[in-house]
Each structure stands twice: as C-alpha cells, then as structure tokens.
Design an enzyme around this catalytic site. Structure first.
Site, mmCIF file in Angstrom:
data_model
loop_
_atom_site.group_PDB
_atom_site.id
_atom_site.type_symbol
_atom_site.label_atom_id
_atom_site.label_comp_id
_atom_site.label_asym_id
_atom_site.label_seq_id
_atom_site.Cartn_x
_atom_site.Cartn_y
_atom_site.Cartn_z
ATOM 1 N N LYS A 31 -12.829 0.223 -4.698
ATOM 2 C CA LYS A 31 -11.683 0.716 -3.912
ATOM 3 C C LYS A 31 -12.153 1.237 -2.545
ATOM 4 O O LYS A 31 -11.626 0.846 -1.502
ATOM 5 C CB LYS A 31 -10.983 1.832 -4.678
ATOM 6 C CG LYS A 31 -9.936 2.553 -3.868
ATOM 7 C CD LYS A 31 -9.575 3.904 -4.480
ATOM 8 C CE LYS A 31 -8.701 4.684 -3.533
ATOM 9 N NZ LYS A 31 -7.397 4.079 -3.297
ATOM 10 N N GLY A 91 11.308 8.709 -2.356
ATOM 11 C CA GLY A 91 10.726 9.974 -2.802
ATOM 12 C C GLY A 91 9.458 10.360 -2.083
ATOM 13 O O GLY A 91 9.394 11.382 -1.417
ATOM 14 N N ASP A 137 0.210 11.725 -8.522
ATOM 15 C CA ASP A 137 0.828 10.485 -8.989
ATOM 16 C C ASP A 137 2.112 10.867 -9.719
ATOM 17 O O ASP A 137 2.221 11.960 -10.281
ATOM 18 C CB ASP A 137 -0.116 9.750 -9.947
ATOM 19 C CG ASP A 137 0.555 8.550 -10.594
ATOM 20 O OD1 ASP A 137 0.760 7.563 -9.882
ATOM 21 O OD2 ASP A 137 0.891 8.613 -11.793
ATOM 22 N N HIS A 193 22.518 -5.817 -17.929
ATOM 23 C CA HIS A 193 23.514 -5.064 -18.715
ATOM 24 C C HIS A 193 22.908 -3.777 -19.267
ATOM 25 O O HIS A 193 23.595 -2.758 -19.352
ATOM 26 C CB HIS A 193 24.133 -5.950 -19.796
ATOM 27 C CG HIS A 193 24.949 -7.051 -19.168
ATOM 28 N ND1 HIS A 193 26.144 -6.801 -18.534
ATOM 29 C CD2 HIS A 193 24.697 -8.370 -19.005
ATOM 30 C CE1 HIS A 193 26.612 -7.937 -18.007
ATOM 31 N NE2 HIS A 193 25.752 -8.896 -18.294
ATOM 32 N N HIS A 230 5.023 -2.318 0.509
ATOM 33 C CA HIS A 230 3.636 -2.585 0.112
ATOM 34 C C HIS A 230 2.819 -3.163 1.258
ATOM 35 O O HIS A 230 1.608 -3.323 1.144
ATOM 36 C CB HIS A 230 3.593 -3.546 -1.082
ATOM 37 C CG HIS A 230 4.091 -2.910 -2.337
ATOM 38 N ND1 HIS A 230 5.327 -3.171 -2.847
ATOM 39 C CD2 HIS A 230 3.540 -1.995 -3.148
ATOM 40 C CE1 HIS A 230 5.507 -2.449 -3.934
ATOM 41 N NE2 HIS A 230 4.441 -1.729 -4.136
ATOM 42 N N CYS A 278 10.601 1.069 -2.258
ATOM 43 C CA CYS A 278 9.906 1.988 -3.165
ATOM 44 C C CYS A 278 9.405 3.168 -2.319
ATOM 45 O O CYS A 278 9.742 3.272 -1.133
ATOM 46 C CB CYS A 278 8.766 1.203 -3.838
ATOM 47 S SG CYS A 278 7.892 2.104 -5.136
HETATM 48 C C1 LIG Z 1 4.760 3.146 -7.841
HETATM 49 N N1 LIG Z 1 3.660 2.646 -8.600
HETATM 50 C C2 LIG Z 1 3.024 3.409 -9.528
HETATM 51 C C3 LIG Z 1 2.587 2.797 -10.705
HETATM 52 N N2 LIG Z 1 1.962 3.515 -11.652
HETATM 53 C C4 LIG Z 1 1.770 4.824 -11.479
HETATM 54 N N3 LIG Z 1 1.159 5.537 -12.426
HETATM 55 N N4 LIG Z 1 2.152 5.450 -10.364
HETATM 56 C C5 LIG Z 1 2.785 4.782 -9.368
HETATM 57 O O1 LIG Z 1 3.120 5.392 -8.350
HETATM 58 N N5 LIG Z 1 2.771 1.482 -10.878
HETATM 59 C C6 LIG Z 1 3.489 0.663 -9.955
HETATM 60 C C7 LIG Z 1 3.566 1.202 -8.600
HETATM 61 C C8 LIG Z 1 2.455 0.770 -7.688
HETATM 62 N N6 LIG Z 1 1.214 1.331 -8.014
HETATM 63 C C9 LIG Z 1 0.545 2.252 -7.281
HETATM 64 C C10 LIG Z 1 -0.582 2.701 -7.895
HETATM 65 C C11 LIG Z 1 -1.412 3.585 -7.237
HETATM 66 C C12 LIG Z 1 -1.094 4.043 -6.002
HETATM 67 C C13 LIG Z 1 -1.997 4.975 -5.288
HETATM 68 O O2 LIG Z 1 -1.777 5.259 -4.142
HETATM 69 N N7 LIG Z 1 -3.065 5.425 -5.923
HETATM 70 C C14 LIG Z 1 -4.025 6.242 -5.259
HETATM 71 C C15 LIG Z 1 -4.593 7.305 -6.167
HETATM 72 C C16 LIG Z 1 -3.576 8.291 -6.539
HETATM 73 C C17 LIG Z 1 -4.141 9.639 -6.873
HETATM 74 O O3 LIG Z 1 -3.983 10.117 -7.953
HETATM 75 N N8 LIG Z 1 -4.824 10.274 -5.947
HETATM 76 C C18 LIG Z 1 -5.335 11.625 -6.072
HETATM 77 C C19 LIG Z 1 -6.699 11.650 -5.491
HETATM 78 C C20 LIG Z 1 -7.634 11.867 -6.558
HETATM 79 C C21 LIG Z 1 -8.991 11.486 -6.069
HETATM 80 O O4 LIG Z 1 -9.391 10.353 -6.149
HETATM 81 N N9 LIG Z 1 -9.688 12.390 -5.525
HETATM 82 C C22 LIG Z 1 -10.998 12.112 -5.068
HETATM 83 C C23 LIG Z 1 -10.995 12.040 -3.566
HETATM 84 C C24 LIG Z 1 -10.192 10.956 -3.018
HETATM 85 C C25 LIG Z 1 -9.565 11.314 -1.679
HETATM 86 O O5 LIG Z 1 -8.709 10.546 -1.246
HETATM 87 O O6 LIG Z 1 -9.933 12.300 -1.071
HETATM 88 C C26 LIG Z 1 -11.882 13.245 -5.503
HETATM 89 O O7 LIG Z 1 -11.323 14.233 -5.965
HETATM 90 O O8 LIG Z 1 -13.054 13.075 -5.370
HETATM 91 C C27 LIG Z 1 -4.489 12.565 -5.248
HETATM 92 O O9 LIG Z 1 -3.701 12.025 -4.471
HETATM 93 O O10 LIG Z 1 -4.606 13.784 -5.400
HETATM 94 C C28 LIG Z 1 -5.148 5.376 -4.811
HETATM 95 O O11 LIG Z 1 -5.666 5.737 -3.757
HETATM 96 O O12 LIG Z 1 -5.488 4.384 -5.477
HETATM 97 C C29 LIG Z 1 0.055 3.612 -5.380
HETATM 98 C C30 LIG Z 1 0.896 2.712 -6.033
HETATM 99 N N1 LIG Z 2 9.529 8.637 -6.439
HETATM 100 C C1 LIG Z 2 8.417 7.732 -6.485
HETATM 101 C C2 LIG Z 2 8.829 6.438 -7.094
HETATM 102 C C3 LIG Z 2 7.834 5.354 -6.996
HETATM 103 S S1 LIG Z 2 8.151 4.078 -8.081
HETATM 104 C C4 LIG Z 2 7.888 7.495 -5.087
HETATM 105 O O1 LIG Z 2 8.665 7.565 -4.169
HETATM 106 O O2 LIG Z 2 6.694 7.250 -4.928
HETATM 107 ZN ZN LIG Z 3 9.049 2.264 -7.033
#
Ligand SMILES: CN1c2c(nc(N)[nH]c2=O)NC[C@@H]1CNc1ccc(C(=O)N[C@@H](CCC(=O)N[C@@H](CCC(=O)N[C@@H](CCC(=O)O)C(=O)O)C(=O)O)C(=O)O)cc1
Ligand SMILES: N[C@@H](CCS)C(=O)O
Ligand SMILES: [Zn+2]
Length: 797
Positions: A50, A470, A527, A690, A733, A765
């Site tokens: 990532k 949101g 999240d 439905h 996206h 979204c």
């Molecule tokens: C809307 N969607 C989601 C899905 N599933 C979910 N569970 N949540 C969703 O919102 N599925 C469908 C869609 C599209 N999917 C996604 C999935 C993931 C993301 C996204 O942006 N993910 C982030 C990570 C999110 C997170 O929890 N971040 C934490 C950071 C934690 C961390 O890594 N900390 C590190 C430092 C990193 C940093 O950035 O500093 C550490 O502590 O060392 C947070 O935000 O607090 C991603 O980046 O992948 C979006 C849509």
């Molecule tokens: N309230 C959430 C929904 C994502 S599916 C957002 O805005 O990220």
């Molecule tokens: Zn959504």
C-alpha cells in the site's frame, strides 16, 4: 533446487514468524507434504505494498522502488510457505492492483480510451485503467463475489483485439524458481474471466461475452507454452463462477474451453479451483468430467453439500484439493475436526490423491497474527491469520502422512475448548432480546409518503436537495491526531479540540457550498465499521489485521467473538456538537447491522442472523439516542447489504428476509418526523430492488455513476419507488473532477425516470479517499448542477 514431494531443503528465514507455537525457529528443514494454498494476501504484514503504491502514485518514489517492495513481498511469502512444508505454492497471486485487471492486461484487452499502442503493458496504462487519469475515468470496479474485495470489470466487445501483452505470470514463476521455489502459477480461468466481464458500451444488450472464448484461449495457450518451457508442472485456473447458478450454455463453455486447452496443457497438471460456496450438482458433473484436468479444489468450509457430491461421485484417479482451512475468516481451524474429514476423504479418493488446502485464497483474511502484540491472549489463542493458516495446512498434511505434531494439535484442541466455554462469549440478556425479535415484522406504523410529508414540513428542503454520503477527506493530519490519541500521546481535551475544529471546517465548507443536508465528515472514525466495533461489546480489534479492499485501500475488520451489546452511546457526542454548529439539518451517521456484520470477521459458532439481530438492537438504541438528542435526519449505512447476498439464488430469500428485517429493527421506534436515510455502495440492485423498497427507509442514496447508471434501468422498466432516492451523480473513487454539465446531464437522465419530488443529489459514496482539492470543485459543480435544474424546473411550471 526444490523438487516437489521428495527432496528436503533448508534456508534462512529472515523477518517472518510463522506460528506462535512451533515455527519460531530461524532455520527450518522441511519436507513438503500434500498441501496447497489457493492464494495469499499481497499487501504485506504491515501494508508495505500500500505505502509503496501510494508513494509511487504521488511521484515520491520510482517504478523500480515499487518493484523492489513487490519482489521482496513475493519472495518472503514463497519462502514462508516452503518453510511450512507446503507442496503446491501459488505464484501470480500477487498483484499491483487486482488479479482480474492483471488478466485483462495479460490478454491485451485495454479499452481504446486508454490509448494503448501495443507492446508489453506498463504501469501507465495499467494504473490508468485502475484509477483513471486526468482525462479518462477509471474502469468500473465491483465486488468480487460476496467479499469486500473489488475487482476491475473487463469491458469486452466484438472489436477487442486480444494479444499477449503482459508476461507477469511467467516472470513471477521464474522469479520464484530462481529463489528455489517451484510454484503453481494461478490464473483467473478463461470462462470465469468472461463471465465476470461486462459488454462494452454500445453492445450492452446484444453481445454474448462467451463468444470471445475462441479469441482469448490462444493467449492462454501462449502463456501456458512459456510456463511449460520455464519448467512449470502444475497450473491453477480459478473458476469460482462455477459455484453460482449457471445456465446450461455457460456450463458448456467450461467443457469447450478445457477441451480446447487440453493439448496445450499436456505435460502440465491442471488444477481447477472453485471457492466461496457449494458447487451445484450440475456444475460438479461438468467440472469433474472436463478433459485434461488433474485435480480440483473445493471450499469445504462454506460448501458442506459439495462434500456429499465428493462422497457420491468424485472421479477416480483425480486429485482432490480439500479446502478445509477457512480463507475468509480468522478463526483457528478445528484441527481434529478437519483431520477426521480429511481421513474420510482419503478413504474415497485414495491416500496419494488427497491434498490439504485452504477454502479460498487467503487474500480475504488478515496477514499475520504475530504482529498482534496488544490482542488479549485468550482471544489470540482462538485465531489464525494467513501466516498461521499456512502452518495449519502444513500440520494437517503432516498428520495425514502419519507425522502428527501432537503438541501442536493439543494446543489447538485446548484453544477450541476455551473458545467454546469462555464466559466472555455469552451474554444471556442479549441472546434473549435477540431471540424475541424473531417472528415479528418491525415496520414503522405510518407509510412512507405520509412520513415524507411530515418530514418536509419540518425540514423545508428545496426540490433536488443536495447532500453528501458522510465522510470528508481523511487527511494525514487527521490520522495523526487519531493515532496520537490512541497512543495516549495527546490528551482527550486536545483530541476533542482537534476533531471539533475539523468538524467546524467541514460544516462551514458545506454551508459555503450551499449544501442542504449536512454531514459532520466522520473525522473521528478510522473506518465506518471498525469505529463501531471498537465501541461495542463482543468485538475485538487488531492492530494490523488489514485486508485489501481495492487497489491500495485496506480495511481492518473487527472480530466479533461474543454476544453484541452497546455499553454507551457511540455517536451522539459528535453529532450533537456538529448540529450545534449549523441551522441546517445535520445527518446523524451510523453503520447498519448488516454492514457491520458483513464487514467484520464474524463468529462461526452461531448463525449469522443471530449476530445480526444483536447488532441491530445495539444500533436501534443509538438511533433512539440520536433522536432524543434532537437529530432529525439519521443515515444508517447499509453499504454491504448487496454484498452479503448468498451466491446461490435458493438462499437469497432467507438472507434478504433477515437482513432487511435487521435494518427495520434499527429505526422502527422513531417518530414520523425523523427522516431515516440509508446508503448503499455498488448499484447492482436490480434483482433485489423489492427488498430495498422493503427496507422502508425514507431516503436511499445509491452508487450509480461508475456503473453506467445501470440502476436507472430498474425504474425505466417500471418499478415504482415512492421514497426519496439519490442515485450518485459522480464517481468518488477517481480523482477526476466532474463538470457541472456532466452532472447536470446525469440528473436530467434521472429525472426522466424518477419523480422530481423524490430525487436527491449526492455523490456516489463517501469522500474519505479524496483530497480537498478534488472534493471542493466537485461539490461546487454538483450544487451548481442541482441549482441549474431547479431553476429550469421552476420556469417550466
Ligand atoms: C466504503 N467502503 C468500505 C468498505 N469496507 C469497510 N470496512 N469500510 C469502508 O469504508 N468496503 C467498500 C468501500 C470501499 N472500501 C474502502 C476501503 C478502505 C478505505 C480506506 O481509505 N482505508 C484506509 C485505512 C483506513 C483506516 O482505518 N485508517 C486508520 C489509519 C490506521 C493506520 O494505518 N495507522 C498507521 C499510520 C497510517 C497513517 O496514515 O498515518 C499507524 O498507526 O501506524 C485511520 O484512519 O485512523 C487506507 O488507507 O487503506 C476506503 C474505502
Ligand atoms: N458514511 C460512509 C459510507 C461509506 S459506504 C462514508 O461516507 O464514508
Ligand atoms: Zn458507500
């Protein structure tokens, strides 16, 4: 050089730790047993891929830097599996973005708008297809079967000229071989590839995707020839569409494809992989009679009925790769139970033809439990992530071969027993309350039109009201604040101050943009599921249990290990704070029970609906607390409702019944004047419209724009929808900024099929993955388009 099955080998394992109990030694000497892994997570134990991808995309590192990270990850995974004694180790399960996009790339099936001029496809074209670029939007992305993983949907038509345009699979096979690991190259099988595609623009209704079989098979044959030349002895084709309800002509396509590939594959052992569900009887018959196939993998975790088919009619002389270790969850395998299933299968297929495997690729589970230093010890003993699952597969294979590791099995049995009897799993009051829900309907007393009228009196919104879903951009600074608060580096006071400032900024921005129904932006949430999991009892959460969702984006699903309850209000503090900052309605923002369930690692010791009802009760309490605190619009996201739909039609009605019921439970108790919104990502809803109506929400916002507005066809075909609806007007996206005209045209298309007074204007979204530089102009254009249409509608009156 490793020769499968016969030669022992040694090497040094640098950075990985394979199993808490027995594989912590640095030097290993392992003999491969009959064991196989369908596929492995590619992000890395600390999401190394990532960070490498995002740094490359931001221009902060080079393509070579990215390739180096990728090669290190692949190498460490292969070595890890070899060290665990796995005999059939997959390659080509790594991807820079997505395995279906990799197949599109291999086949040279690049849509013309990306201006690819032939030759080996490089990062530019590859990532443009995945993410779009300044001038061209990305290809469609949709859910991979019933998982939270998304794939890039191939766009295929009669004009596509296929050519062998990516040698990735062969290169990875050779790369592993150079490291001393002989692998099984894995491919999305040709028939599933076509069945997972969509017809290109202009031929949507008329084009038969399977007619392309004859055109793609020659490319597969070229790849197979190169693999054979490089020394491959096995090849795996993932044909997971076989678990769906296929029509006769679709099943015939498998026979056609594998008959055609047979001579190209001679000298190679072909392994056909299915996963995620039972294989229907007709598909089982087709696949077990395919020519030239040496073995099959079946998901024996979700596919209990397949076990019966195997017992009654598994073809003699073929290999059975028995998927007994769960690729979709994080629970430690019940090794004794699996061993007894395997022993019964051995009696059917023969000792030399049984291979222990995972139920699916491990891509859908977390990577390595060894990194969970803060997880409670008892709960940790109940878990196995991908690295531990590899060890479980190895241990089962060893046991079958008469070399059972008694200590490992005994530790496993003790953990299984502790999970069954632990008091922390059970909350009798919750079980009773959830059981009492069954049998009743839970429906709001007043019908939706009357409710909308009552709400409009209170909210006084213009026609085509604008809103967002949101979340607002999750900046680096926000993540830092959350991280430092969690690590106790900043005080609660400092944290609240920082989040409050962010909410204020987001509220003011929306007021400046003149959005009608506001959101607080979700800055306090890591999240939308994990945030709630962290506050509910019965959930555990991990530090590094990341699972790829799409591209570089990962989620960290919380773990539901026990009965669920809500110790205290979860969102009221932030929502009321945000409401106090504005006179406009501020949406309370919750994640619904079905989505919390589907995006968590869920307990496997009770039916899913039981757990869902328990979560519904917790969210119901939150909805009612928000209402009491003066929040008049509450959004309960059910983003994952569609995704949880079982893969087989026969199971749809039961799932939809309890899922929709769970949603209604959350808001059955609110007043008519409280407006309940819900939101869903991915618009493949035509078959369940439905049930969506049956959710009885006041307003639903749905993704629409990235999937060519397929959603609208449902209304075109005459389905009546009386509640508020906001089909997304632009794709969030992609970094691309949609113009006012483009959004205006989209809304106009919606107005052609939906009543003006029910239409809402919103993005597809949440905006969390975007940057403010993209969000501000996009929302500006969205509001401008809505205003233009309002004016046009007013003057047309
Ligand atoms: C809307 N969607 C989601 C899905 N599933 C979910 N569970 N949540 C969703 O919102 N599925 C469908 C869609 C599209 N999917 C996604 C999935 C993931 C993301 C996204 O942006 N993910 C982030 C990570 C999110 C997170 O929890 N971040 C934490 C950071 C934690 C961390 O890594 N900390 C590190 C430092 C990193 C940093 O950035 O500093 C550490 O502590 O060392 C947070 O935000 O607090 C991603 O980046 O992948 C979006 C849509
Ligand atoms: N309230 C959430 C929904 C994502 S599916 C957002 O805005 O990220
Ligand atoms: Zn959504």
């Amino acid at each position: 050089m490793i020769l499968f099955g016969s030669v022992s080998f040694c090497f040094t394992v640098k950075e990985r730790s394979f199993n808490l109990i027995q594989f912590s030694k640095v030097k290993l000497s392992v003999r491969s047993m009959a064991s196989h892994i369908v596929g492995y997570p590619r992000m890395g134990p600390k999401r190394e891929l990532k960070f490498a991808l995002e740094s490359f995309w931001d221009g902060k590192s080079s393509a070579e830097d990215l390739q180096t990270v990728a090669a290190d990850l692949r190498s460490s995974i292969w070595k890890q599996m070899a060290a665990a004694g796995i005999k059939y180790i997959p390659s080509n399960t790594f991807s820079y973005y997505d395995q279906v996009l990799d197949t599109t790339t291999m086949l040279g099936a690049v849509p013309p708008r990306y201006n690819w001029n032939g030759g080996e496809i490089g990062f530019d074209t590859y990532f443009s297809m995945a993410r779009g670029n300044a001038s061209v939007p990305a290809m469609e992305m949709t859910k991979w079967f019933d998982t939270n993983y998304h794939y890039i949907v191939p766009e295929l038509g009669p004009e596509v000229k296929f050519s062998y345009a990516s040698h990735k699979a062969v290169n990875e096979y050779k790369e592993a071989k150079a490291l001393g690991v002989d692998t099984v190259p894995v491919f999305v099988g040709p028939v599933s590839y076509l069945l997972l595609s969509k017809p290109a623009k202009g031929v949507e209704k008329t084009f038969d995707l399977l007619s392309l079989l004859d055109k793609i098979l020659p490319i597969y044959k070229e790849v197979i020839a190169e693999l054979k030349a490089a020394g491959a002895t096995w090849i795996q084709f993932d044909e997971a569409t076989l678990v769906k309800d296929l029509e006769a002509h679709q099943l015939q396509a498998f026979t056609k494809a594998y008959t055609d590939l047979q001579s190209a594959c001679s000298g190679l052992n072909v392994l056909l992989a299915t996963y995620f569900a039972d294989v229907p009887a007709d598909a089982f018959k087709t696949l077990t009679t395919l020519p030239g196939v040496a073995g099959y993998t079946f998901d024996l975790v979700r596919g209990e009925k397949t076990l019966d088919l195997i017992k009654s009619s598994f073809p003699s002389g073929k290999y059975l790769f028995a998927g007994v270790v769960d690729g979709r969850n994080i629970w430690a395998n019940d090794l004794a139970g699996s061993l007894s299933v395997l022993e019964s299968l051995e009696a059917i297929v023969g000792k030399d033809k049984l291979v222990v495997s995972t139920s699916s690729s491990l891509q859908h589970t977390a990577v390595d439990l060894v990194n969970e230093t803060k997880l409670d010890d008892e709960i940790k003993s109940w878990l196995a992530f991908a690295a531990q699952k590899v060890v479980e597969v190895g241990a089962l294979a060893k046991a079958l071969a008469g070399q059972k590791d008694e200590a490992f099995f005994a530790a496993n049995a003790a953990a299984q027993a502790s999970r069954k009897s632990s008091p922390r799993v059970t909350n009798e009051a919750v079980q009773k309350a959830a059981a009492a829900l069954r049998g009743s309907d839970h429906r709001r007393a007043t019908n939706v039109s009357a409710r909308l009228e009552a709400q409009q009196k209170k909210l006084n919104l213009p026609i085509l009201p604008t809103t967002t879903i949101g979340s607002f951009p999750q900046t680096i600074e926000l993540r830092r604040v959350r991280r430092e608060y969690k690590a106790k580096k900043i005080s609660e006071e400092e944290y609240v101050k920082a989040i409050k400032e962010e909410i204020y900024k987001v509220v003011k921005l929306q007021e400046d943009l003149d959005i009608d129904v506001l959101v607080h932006g979700e800055p306090e949430r890591n999240d939308m599921v994990e945030y709630f999991g962290e506050q509910l009892s019965g959930f555990a959460f991990t530090a590094n249990g990341w699972v790829q969702s799409y591209g570089s984006r990962c989620v960290k699903p919380p773990i539901i290990y026990g009965d669920v309850s809500r110790p205290k209000a979860m969102t009221v503090f932030w929502s009321t704070m945000a409401q106090e900052m504005t006179k406009r309605p501020m949406k309370g923002m919750l994640t619904g029970p079905v989505t919390i369930l589907n995006w968590s690692f869920v307990r496997n010791d009770q039916p899913r609906f039981e757990t869902c009802y328990q979560i519904a009760l917790a969210i119901k309490d939150e909805v009612e607390d928000l209402e009491k605190a003066g929040i008049t619009v509450i959004q309960i996201d059910e983003a994952a409702l569609r995704e949880g739909l079982p893969l087989r039609k026969a199971e749809h009605a039961f799932y939809l019944d309890w899922a929709v019921h769970s949603f209604r439970i959350t808001n059955v108790g609110v007043q008519d004047t409280t407006q309940i919104h819900t939101h869903m990502c991915y618009s493949n809803f035509n078959d369940i419209i439905h049930s969506i109506i049956n959710m009885d929400a006041d307003v639903i916002t749905i993704e629409n724009s990235r999937s060519d507005e397929k959603l609208l066809s449902v209304f075109r075909e005459g389905v009546k929808y009386g509640a508020g609806i906001g089909p997304g007007v632009y794709d969030i996206h992609s970094p691309r900024i949609p113009s006012t005209e483009e959004i205006h045209d989209r809304i106009n298309k919606m107005l052609a099929v939906l009543e003006t007074n029910i239409l809402w204007v919103n993005p597809d979204c949440g905006l969390k993955t975007r940057k403010y530089g993209e969000v501000k102009p996009a929302l500006e254009n969205m509001v401008a388009a809505a205003k233009k249409l309002r004016a046009a509608l007013a003057s047309a009156k």
